[in-house]
Design an enzyme around this catalytic site. Structure first.
Site, PDB file in Angstrom:
ATOM      1  N   GLU A  20       0.834  -1.214   0.000  1.00 41.74           N
ATOM      2  CA  GLU A  20       0.000   0.000   0.000  1.00 41.74           C
ATOM      3  C   GLU A  20       0.864   1.257   0.000  1.00 41.74           C
ATOM      4  O   GLU A  20       2.075   1.202   0.169  1.00 41.74           O
ATOM      5  CB  GLU A  20      -0.909   0.026   1.236  1.00 41.74           C
ATOM      6  CG  GLU A  20      -2.319  -0.485   1.008  1.00 41.74           C
ATOM      7  CD  GLU A  20      -3.195   0.490   0.219  1.00 41.74           C
ATOM      8  OE1 GLU A  20      -2.690   1.540  -0.232  1.00 41.74           O
ATOM      9  OE2 GLU A  20      -4.380   0.192   0.046  1.00 41.74           O
ATOM     10  N   ARG A 100      -7.911   0.080  12.939  1.00 42.40           N
ATOM     11  CA  ARG A 100      -6.532   0.407  12.588  1.00 42.40           C
ATOM     12  C   ARG A 100      -6.492   1.573  11.613  1.00 42.40           C
ATOM     13  O   ARG A 100      -7.490   1.914  10.966  1.00 42.40           O
ATOM     14  CB  ARG A 100      -5.828  -0.795  11.952  1.00 42.40           C
ATOM     15  CG  ARG A 100      -6.380  -1.210  10.591  1.00 42.40           C
ATOM     16  CD  ARG A 100      -5.448  -2.212   9.920  1.00 42.40           C
ATOM     17  NE  ARG A 100      -5.947  -2.747   8.662  1.00 42.40           N
ATOM     18  CZ  ARG A 100      -5.824  -2.148   7.484  1.00 42.40           C
ATOM     19  NH1 ARG A 100      -5.251  -0.944   7.397  1.00 42.40           N
ATOM     20  NH2 ARG A 100      -6.286  -2.716   6.379  1.00 42.40           N
ATOM     21  N   ASP A 197      -9.620   2.012  -4.522  1.00 42.32           N
ATOM     22  CA  ASP A 197      -8.703   1.930  -3.386  1.00 42.32           C
ATOM     23  C   ASP A 197      -7.925   3.250  -3.324  1.00 42.32           C
ATOM     24  O   ASP A 197      -8.524   4.317  -3.271  1.00 42.32           O
ATOM     25  CB  ASP A 197      -7.802   0.701  -3.539  1.00 42.32           C
ATOM     26  CG  ASP A 197      -7.240   0.203  -2.214  1.00 42.32           C
ATOM     27  OD1 ASP A 197      -6.878   1.032  -1.365  1.00 42.32           O
ATOM     28  OD2 ASP A 197      -7.135  -1.023  -2.041  1.00 42.32           O
TER      29      ASP A 197
END
Length: 286
Positions: A20, A100, A197
């Site tokens: 990521e 998170r 994303d």
């Protein structure tokens, strides 16, 4: 619309579980990226091929350069700072069980806009929060499921954002004080094409978005028209960012988590040389 097949190269062949957050650091000439679920921050120097890997004490959703050197990290329990001498300290610690940090971006004013999500991806369990260098936190969105791509237009008057399960890229107006308003859809990802994303914005004001389970990265014009698709052999493309000394190379992170038979390149860092022209990203002012 221009469709490009396999016009990519492998920058780093590896097996990140959840690669990521690619971010170009002009001060070091390196690309920062990470593996969230393996708690690792990676660097890649395209000039020399040298790479480093640093383990963090908890899952890390984003890493960005700081204006004075060092890094800011969006961790499981809040926002942490790494000083240039590698000393760690918390800027804002706020642990929430089952939650998170996820994707984050630095705004034109140097503030960090950091997203969160629940591990079980419960609807509305995440947030998008703005952090300043003194640790002040302001919740911008509090009904988010999987907070992901965030980016600003070159003139700073628009902000783009993706809450992945909505299958939309949204756009906000940005006021002179950096606040956002008037949320509306820019584009929607059709059924079967994956989920939005991470994203980035290029010098033309177009929005590039990585498609999780879509095996592609797309570019949308400021009016929301789809004008370019780069197809990739890995289904889980997670984020994109322009890098290199002239910001013309598009770097792509990928994931292999949850795939029963992952492609050999799943989890690798990919690059599309000469994909376009990026915009220099501000460092975190803290």
């Amino acid at each position: 619309m221009t469709a490009t097949g396999t016009a990519f190269e492998v920058a780093v062949h590896t097996e990140a579980s959840l690669g990521e957050g690619p971010t170009w650091d002009p001060a070091t000439g390196r690309l920062l990226w990470l593996d969230i679920l393996n708690s690792r921050v990676h660097t890649h120097d395209p000039a020399t091929g040298r790479r480093t890997v640093r383990r963090t004490d908890q899952h890390v959703g984003a890493v960005k350069p700081r204006a004075g050197g060092g890094l800011v990290l969006n961790l499981r329990d809040g926002i942490g700072l790494l000083d240039p001498d590698d000393t760690f300290r918390w800027l804002h610690r706020e642990p929430v069980p089952g939650r998170r940090g996820n994707d984050a971006a630095v705004a034109p004013d140097g503030s960090l806009w950091a997203g969160t999500m629940r591990y079980d991806e419960a609807r509305g369990g995440g947030t998008l929060t703005r952090y300043t260098g003194d640790g002040t936190a302001e919740t911008v969105l509090d009904d988010v499921t999987v907070s992901n791509g965030t980016g600003w237009s070159p003139d700073g008057t628009l902000m783009y954002y993706a809450d992945t399960p909505t299958r939309r890229i949204d756009v906000f107006d940005v006021s002179a004080d950096g606040r956002v308003a008037s949320r509306r859809p820019l584009a929607a990802i059709e059924d079967g094409a994956g989920f939005p994303d991470g994203l980035c914005v290029d010098a033309d004001g177009c929005v590039w978005v990585a498609l999780w389970d879509g095996g592609a990265v797309r570019r949308y014009t400021p009016s929301g028209d789809l004008d370019r698709v780069i197809a990739l052999p890995v289904p889980r493309v997670t984020a994109c960012a322009f890098g290199g000394p002239d910001l013309t190379d598009l770097y792509l992170t990928t994931a292999r988590v949850g795939l029963p038979d992952p492609h050999p390149l799943a989890g690798s860092l990919l690059v599309v040389p000469g994909a376009g022209r990026g915009v220099a990203q501000p460092a975190f002012a803290g």
